[in-house]
Scaffold this motif. Structure first.
Motif, short mmCIF file in Angstrom:
data_model
loop_
_atom_site.label_atom_id
_atom_site.label_comp_id
_atom_site.label_asym_id
_atom_site.label_seq_id
_atom_site.Cartn_x
_atom_site.Cartn_y
_atom_site.Cartn_z
N UNK A 34 0.84 -1.20 0.00
CA UNK A 34 0.00 0.00 0.00
C UNK A 34 0.87 1.25 0.00
N UNK A 35 1.95 1.20 0.73
CA UNK A 35 2.87 2.35 0.75
C UNK A 35 3.52 2.54 -0.61
N UNK A 36 3.95 1.44 -1.24
CA UNK A 36 4.56 1.55 -2.56
C UNK A 36 3.55 2.00 -3.62
N UNK A 37 2.28 1.66 -3.43
CA UNK A 37 1.24 2.16 -4.33
C UNK A 37 1.12 3.68 -4.27
N UNK A 38 1.47 4.25 -3.12
CA UNK A 38 1.35 5.70 -2.92
C UNK A 38 2.61 6.46 -3.34
N UNK A 39 3.72 5.75 -3.58
CA UNK A 39 4.96 6.42 -3.99
C UNK A 39 4.70 7.18 -5.28
N UNK A 40 5.26 8.37 -5.36
CA UNK A 40 5.03 9.24 -6.51
C UNK A 40 6.15 9.06 -7.54
N UNK A 41 6.05 7.98 -8.29
CA UNK A 41 6.96 7.76 -9.40
C UNK A 41 6.65 8.82 -10.46
N UNK A 42 7.66 9.26 -11.21
CA UNK A 42 7.44 10.28 -12.24
C UNK A 42 6.66 9.70 -13.42
N UNK A 43 6.42 10.54 -14.44
CA UNK A 43 5.62 10.10 -15.59
C UNK A 43 6.24 8.92 -16.32
N UNK A 44 7.55 8.71 -16.15
CA UNK A 44 8.22 7.55 -16.74
C UNK A 44 8.23 6.34 -15.82
N UNK A 45 7.56 6.45 -14.68
CA UNK A 45 7.51 5.35 -13.73
C UNK A 45 8.77 5.22 -12.90
N UNK A 46 9.52 6.32 -12.77
CA UNK A 46 10.81 6.28 -12.07
C UNK A 46 10.82 7.17 -10.84
N UNK A 47 11.70 6.84 -9.92
CA UNK A 47 11.87 7.54 -8.66
C UNK A 47 13.36 7.81 -8.48
N UNK A 48 13.76 9.07 -8.18
CA UNK A 48 15.18 9.31 -7.90
C UNK A 48 15.58 8.64 -6.59
N UNK A 49 16.74 8.00 -6.62
CA UNK A 49 17.28 7.31 -5.44
C UNK A 49 18.69 7.81 -5.19
N UNK A 50 18.90 8.33 -4.00
CA UNK A 50 20.21 8.83 -3.60
C UNK A 50 20.87 7.78 -2.73
N UNK A 51 22.08 7.37 -3.11
CA UNK A 51 22.83 6.37 -2.34
C UNK A 51 23.86 7.09 -1.47
N UNK A 52 23.84 6.78 -0.18
CA UNK A 52 24.73 7.39 0.80
C UNK A 52 25.43 6.28 1.57
N UNK A 53 26.74 6.42 1.76
CA UNK A 53 27.48 5.44 2.55
C UNK A 53 26.96 5.47 3.98
#
Length: 155
Positions: free
Chosen positions: A30-49
């Motif tokens: 349900x939480x992933x259903x609410x994620x706001x993926x962009x019009x291309x179906x993508x989400x920016x992900x920042x990787x941090x050590x």
């Protein structure tokens, strides 16, 4: 059952603004259903050590990549150039092991705490953020740890 379970996906992140750590959140799907993926179906992900806080890179995830990452604990992105899933380190061996993942308050950006093996950047540098900018000039802030030709087996 959580008080958030009855909300439409578009209202979930607004409702979470007043949530507390003791609140029961909806199931992960349900939480992933609410994620706001962009019009291309993508989400920016920042990787941090995870242990140093160093920001390593930014890449894109679609829902499948995010679900795989959460399931396997090995970070998987979506390659826009290849139009397919990209498991970090599949060609270079420089993998990212997931330590934690968090969505921002709007549900449109992901922060990944990772344990990075070797360089994160395709240039052979530890971080992709090595071009420093000021109002007067730019500077390179780090040398490659590994020659990219060696990293990717190119001659």
């Amino acid at each position: 059952m959580s008080r958030f379970d009855q909300l439409p996906p578009g209202d979930l992140f607004k409702a979470l603004e007043v949530a507390s750590p003791s609140d029961d959140l909806p199931q992960i799907n349900a939480l992933l259903d609410a994620v706001r993926f962009n019009e291309g179906g993508l989400l920016p992900a920042i990787a941090q050590q995870f242990d140093s806080g160093e920001v390593l890179m930014m890449a894109w995830m679609n829902r499948e990549a995010l679900e795989e990452t959460l399931t396997t604990q090995r970070v998987c992105y979506y390659s826009r150039s290849r139009q397919k899933l990209w498991r970090k380190g599949e060609t270079s061996g420089q993998q990212q092991q997931l330590k934690s993942a968090a969505l921002d308050c709007d549900g449109d950006t992901l922060l990944l705490q990772v344990d990075q093996t070797g360089p994160a950047c395709h240039t052979g540098r530890r971080s992709c953020f090595y071009v420093s900018l000021s109002n007067e000039h730019a500077a390179i802030t780090s040398e490659p740890l590994i020659d990219p030709a060696t990293l990717y087996g190119k001659k």
